[in-house]
Design a protein around this motif. Sequence first.
Motif, short mmCIF file in Angstrom:
data_model
loop_
_atom_site.label_atom_id
_atom_site.label_comp_id
_atom_site.label_asym_id
_atom_site.label_seq_id
_atom_site.Cartn_x
_atom_site.Cartn_y
_atom_site.Cartn_z
N PHE A 96 1.01 10.45 -6.45
CA PHE A 96 0.05 9.48 -6.99
C PHE A 96 0.73 8.55 -7.98
N ARG A 97 1.52 9.14 -8.85
CA ARG A 97 2.24 8.34 -9.85
C ARG A 97 3.11 7.27 -9.18
N SER A 98 3.80 7.67 -8.14
CA SER A 98 4.66 6.74 -7.41
C SER A 98 3.83 5.59 -6.83
N LYS A 99 2.67 5.93 -6.26
CA LYS A 99 1.81 4.89 -5.69
C LYS A 99 1.28 3.95 -6.76
N LEU A 100 0.91 4.53 -7.89
CA LEU A 100 0.37 3.72 -8.98
C LEU A 100 1.43 2.75 -9.50
N ALA A 101 2.65 3.24 -9.61
CA ALA A 101 3.74 2.38 -10.08
C ALA A 101 3.96 1.24 -9.09
N MET A 102 3.94 1.57 -7.82
CA MET A 102 4.18 0.55 -6.78
C MET A 102 3.06 -0.48 -6.80
N ALA A 103 1.81 -0.02 -6.92
CA ALA A 103 0.68 -0.95 -6.94
C ALA A 103 0.76 -1.85 -8.17
N THR A 104 1.19 -1.30 -9.30
CA THR A 104 1.35 -2.08 -10.53
C THR A 104 2.40 -3.17 -10.33
N ARG A 105 3.53 -2.75 -9.79
CA ARG A 105 4.61 -3.72 -9.60
C ARG A 105 4.22 -4.81 -8.62
N LYS A 106 3.54 -4.42 -7.57
CA LYS A 106 3.18 -5.42 -6.56
C LYS A 106 2.21 -6.44 -7.16
N TYR A 107 1.20 -5.95 -7.88
CA TYR A 107 0.21 -6.86 -8.45
C TYR A 107 0.87 -7.82 -9.43
N LEU A 108 1.70 -7.28 -10.29
CA LEU A 108 2.31 -8.13 -11.32
C LEU A 108 3.32 -9.10 -10.70
N SER A 109 4.10 -8.62 -9.74
CA SER A 109 5.03 -9.53 -9.05
C SER A 109 4.26 -10.64 -8.34
N ASP A 110 3.20 -10.25 -7.66
CA ASP A 110 2.43 -11.24 -6.91
C ASP A 110 1.78 -12.28 -7.81
N THR A 111 1.57 -11.91 -9.09
CA THR A 111 0.97 -12.88 -10.01
C THR A 111 2.03 -13.53 -10.91
N GLY A 112 3.30 -13.48 -10.47
CA GLY A 112 4.33 -14.28 -11.13
C GLY A 112 5.09 -13.60 -12.24
N PHE A 113 4.85 -12.30 -12.44
CA PHE A 113 5.60 -11.59 -13.47
C PHE A 113 6.97 -11.20 -12.93
N PHE B 57 -4.95 -8.57 -17.56
CA PHE B 57 -4.74 -7.13 -17.46
C PHE B 57 -6.03 -6.38 -17.10
N GLU B 58 -7.15 -7.04 -17.29
CA GLU B 58 -8.38 -6.51 -16.69
C GLU B 58 -8.24 -6.61 -15.16
N GLY B 59 -7.67 -7.71 -14.71
CA GLY B 59 -7.42 -7.88 -13.27
C GLY B 59 -6.49 -6.79 -12.74
N LEU B 60 -5.42 -6.53 -13.48
CA LEU B 60 -4.49 -5.47 -13.06
C LEU B 60 -5.22 -4.12 -12.98
N THR B 61 -5.97 -3.81 -14.02
CA THR B 61 -6.63 -2.50 -14.08
C THR B 61 -7.63 -2.34 -12.92
N LYS B 62 -8.41 -3.38 -12.69
CA LYS B 62 -9.36 -3.32 -11.56
C LYS B 62 -8.61 -3.11 -10.25
N HIS B 63 -7.52 -3.84 -10.09
CA HIS B 63 -6.72 -3.71 -8.87
C HIS B 63 -6.22 -2.28 -8.68
N LEU B 64 -5.74 -1.68 -9.75
CA LEU B 64 -5.19 -0.32 -9.64
C LEU B 64 -6.28 0.68 -9.27
N PHE B 65 -7.45 0.53 -9.85
CA PHE B 65 -8.55 1.43 -9.48
C PHE B 65 -8.94 1.26 -8.02
N LYS B 66 -8.98 0.02 -7.59
CA LYS B 66 -9.35 -0.26 -6.20
C LYS B 66 -8.29 0.30 -5.25
#
Lengths: 591, 591
Positions: free
Chosen positions: A143-160, A251-260
């Motif tokens: 789960f941790r691995s998936k959460l990290a990947m989802a975090t990275r993908k969201y932030l990369s996709d939004t220009g971070f 970061f509300e966007g990030l958090t929502k994305h991770l829950f989804k």
Amino acid sequence: MYRTHNCGALRMADIGKEVTLSGWVQKSRDKGFMMWIDLRDRYGITQLIFTEEKTPPALFEMARSLGREYVVTVKGTVIERSSKNDKIPTGAIELEVLNMEILNISKTPPFTIEDETDGGDDLRMTYRYLDLRRNPVQQSIIFRSKLAMATRKYLSDTGFIEVETPVLIKSTPEGARDFVVPSRMNKGQFYALPQSPQTFKQLLMVAGLDKYFQIVKCFRDEDLRADRQPEFTQIDCEMAFVTQEEILNTFEGLTKHLFKETLGVSLADFPRMTYDDAVRLYGSDKPDLRFDMPFVELNELAQGRGFPVFDNSELVVGICVKGEAENNSNKDIKKLTEWMQRPQIGAKGLVYVKYGQDGSIKSSVGKFYSEEDLKAWGDKMGAEKGDIVYVLSGETDKTRKQLSELRLEMGRRLGLMKAGDFKPLWVVDFPLLEWDEESERFHAMHHPFTSPKQSEIPNMLNGDHETMKNLKADAYDLVINGSEIGGGSIRIHDRALQSKNFKLLGFTPEEAEEQFGFLLGAFEYGAPPHGGIAFGFDRLCAVLNGQASIRDFIAFPKNNQGRDMMIDAPSIISGEQLEELGIDLALKEEV
Amino acid sequence: MYRTHNCGALRMADIGKEVTLSGWVQKSRDKGFMMWIDLRDRYGITQLIFTEEKTPPALFEMARSLGREYVVTVKGTVIERSSKNDKIPTGAIELEVLNMEILNISKTPPFTIEDETDGGDDLRMTYRYLDLRRNPVQQSIIFRSKLAMATRKYLSDTGFIEVETPVLIKSTPEGARDFVVPSRMNKGQFYALPQSPQTFKQLLMVAGLDKYFQIVKCFRDEDLRADRQPEFTQIDCEMAFVTQEEILNTFEGLTKHLFKETLGVSLADFPRMTYDDAVRLYGSDKPDLRFDMPFVELNELAQGRGFPVFDNSELVVGICVKGEAENNSNKDIKKLTEWMQRPQIGAKGLVYVKYGQDGSIKSSVGKFYSEEDLKAWGDKMGAEKGDIVYVLSGETDKTRKQLSELRLEMGRRLGLMKAGDFKPLWVVDFPLLEWDEESERFHAMHHPFTSPKQSEIPNMLNGDHETMKNLKADAYDLVINGSEIGGGSIRIHDRALQSKNFKLLGFTPEEAEEQFGFLLGAFEYGAPPHGGIAFGFDRLCAVLNGQASIRDFIAFPKNNQGRDMMIDAPSIISGEQLEELGIDLALKEEV
């Protein structure tokens, strides 16, 4: 080749295929003329079958010799099970084994490798490699691995941009204690491990990187309370040319994305609450909002009626517990009072008012207050027939903390903190500084780089001591279900303001220059406005899974003494190593 | 809000829009009645225009007051440029500024913030936050972020789990020197920072995690040679139930994917070469195959002809440089010989044979060899008219290393190492052990956990000293253009074999147990066959960009003395800190 399929792959459609599997012997059942073995790997369990009729005797013997956790590779034919198991995905088939090789044997494990194990904490930590074979622990790590990947993908996709900041940095006494690393090449000098990449991410903003993130290890040499680790992981973020509003939305966007992404849960927009309100209404800057039960202040209604305890208190404040009047005997309340009086909480007493279903009102302070008085309390608190009200009094901060404990305990007892229910909250407008009576100095409420609100800057530059106490900052926390999972602020980007803040925090100009001269210097070369946030990644994993402890989301955690029980670290090093590093042990004999 | 768009966003389609931009003043051109400013952020440059005609005088004055690297936010109208700049994406438009705020001022930077800067290395490192504003450095950092993301996505998509292994581990004297961290809670004891997560990833395989990866910081306290960093980053990977073949295929897949994703380059299948062949043919275990120029051994043809230098040499070996016979005068060859005789290379001399266009053969050893002899050399080496052959002789290992240097120098001089040309190579079948004559002991060629080839296990368990020297391992390196970018092996998963290896490497059983008891213990509980690889991530970034140095791919690198010039670390720490940690400085006065 050790396998054609994994142990979670085979289905009815594979019947008749000849396949090779590898894995661990989970368990075996021997009926004499027939024998089954559950073969396990990360992906699932496949049942192997051996029969007197079809299995060559030598192979059957080998199967009988297998112990728990032996590692084998088997070749066989997929057949349909006569009695299917619909609890596992491979439950419709089994493997008729034609050939087997024992890849490794195993001693009997010191605890059972099952979802519920009989192993104690120390044993599990010493044999963490076996504990990690257990499905719940393995799933937590995955789960941790998936959460990290989802975090990275969201932030990369939004220009971070993910930027690695250094681990060998400089020790700065502000904040918690640093872990330090003696330098062999610069004898007598030390690196420090970062408590966070704070100054580096700010420098990245000065460098124009604009949107930075990193999932990064941080280090604090603190006395470990339960569920603290000397090394922990942050989602660390910073943005330039932003206001607090844009940071919260990002970061509300990030958090929502991770829950989804990880749970399939859609969160509604996050409410916001000021720090002052959170403390006033819930006695905490991280209220659990899965249930409401807000504090109601009763000073006006409860003071000046001749009850000296309340009359002499800075604050009289209560909570209303719905429908609990009839469920609490005097004995129950006595026990609860004792619970509140334990040193961990330290309440002096606990006042109650029961609003009976029959309209009666009973209270431990009935002799001081008329029924009308108590009815007025109930009205203010929204108490209805059948409710019970608990009231505490005393010094404001302490009383709020005690009542917060009581509120949470009520939430627990009444099952109001439901797993799978997520209540995020932004707590905003934190104070900039915190006055410490004992040391007679200010501490930074967030950290020394946090900016006061724009409107407070003139006050900060010119105000008196009282003004400083009341400065509000553009600082915010993200709280979910009573856990602080993130916190951040808009930073100072002006040298004069930063110097003023260091001064308020008790730094001499020389100390500020010595420790943070590089940052102050950077502010002179076109530092943009910037701000950011950091999430506690271990905690986020736990909160998403409704777990209280972060321990199972860390592959190789340390115990409360900071020890890795498995590898037995820390440990002594050789005299040769010490000499090369230019250090001696200064151990005093313990008497 | 500081901006509606970034400085790289606006196009013809935006003309007429009112927008807000923020960024840094890159440069300004003042024509008196008209003024332009290039406003820069991470995303690009937008031209601002101020005119006597339209700009309010106060605003024009403010614009004139701006220095390089000032930070401003401007509001204005997008207009079409009269003279367009097709070199930048925003070159068709400019911003007619209506409003401007100076967000921060800047001192004059100590070097120019341009693609080519006038700043020296030390200055750039001290002001790294300014150096990072330069486009080539910023793009390198952004490239690194993309490469990391592409790596993670590929590995996640193929079933790998990213697991964070601990940073505070145990010191093990084998290998390079550890950085250590004194423990305050366990005085007299130390953590070490990992040189790699080797044992942890193996334990994850024992734990059944099956496919692991991590992009992870590693630490080595070595005397820093050029382009070495005390902290560096690895793509660290491990798989269970795999053969070498499956590992090579998996990570060849990753490498191809990364080239395709980041450069758009499709690599053909990677050739493989044994370690023995690589050393025999190119004098190196990391040959640059962008050009061939293989070694040809001439012992048979060159010995026994009365030339004592060759006759007394273990090896006579040469390379053939195509078409270079006429381009090298005796003077050129003399200079080249001197270059080969420098202490860094240490050749005793350099023999040449020129095969002239006119059919003539000239050689520095012409008096010892007949034309027929020299023709035979040429035939064996594939020399044609116009080619030159260089021959070295001496002790085998040394001679090969010297000739390898010459080969690479020829490649450089003749432009055979082309940027944008990528020649990957798997070097396989490394020796397991390396005999060190000086210390009279074996060293692990890869590391102490590497397995001998399956067929070698009986030899390893029972063989004599000579047998041990010749053991081959399932160990492999990935080499691209002469850089080793990855290396790995199949690991030992058997306690007895691992103990034997430790013994060969000079560990007493007690030392092995003390340092690696946890791993030996884990092998007793059903350890599966496993193996893996680690890529040098910094180096991979550099190789993909055809850069020789890794420095610009690291946001905050350290210099060759291990110092961070910007933050000035390492540094002294307080006596109080030392006392808490239970250590003293043992500094000797330097005389």
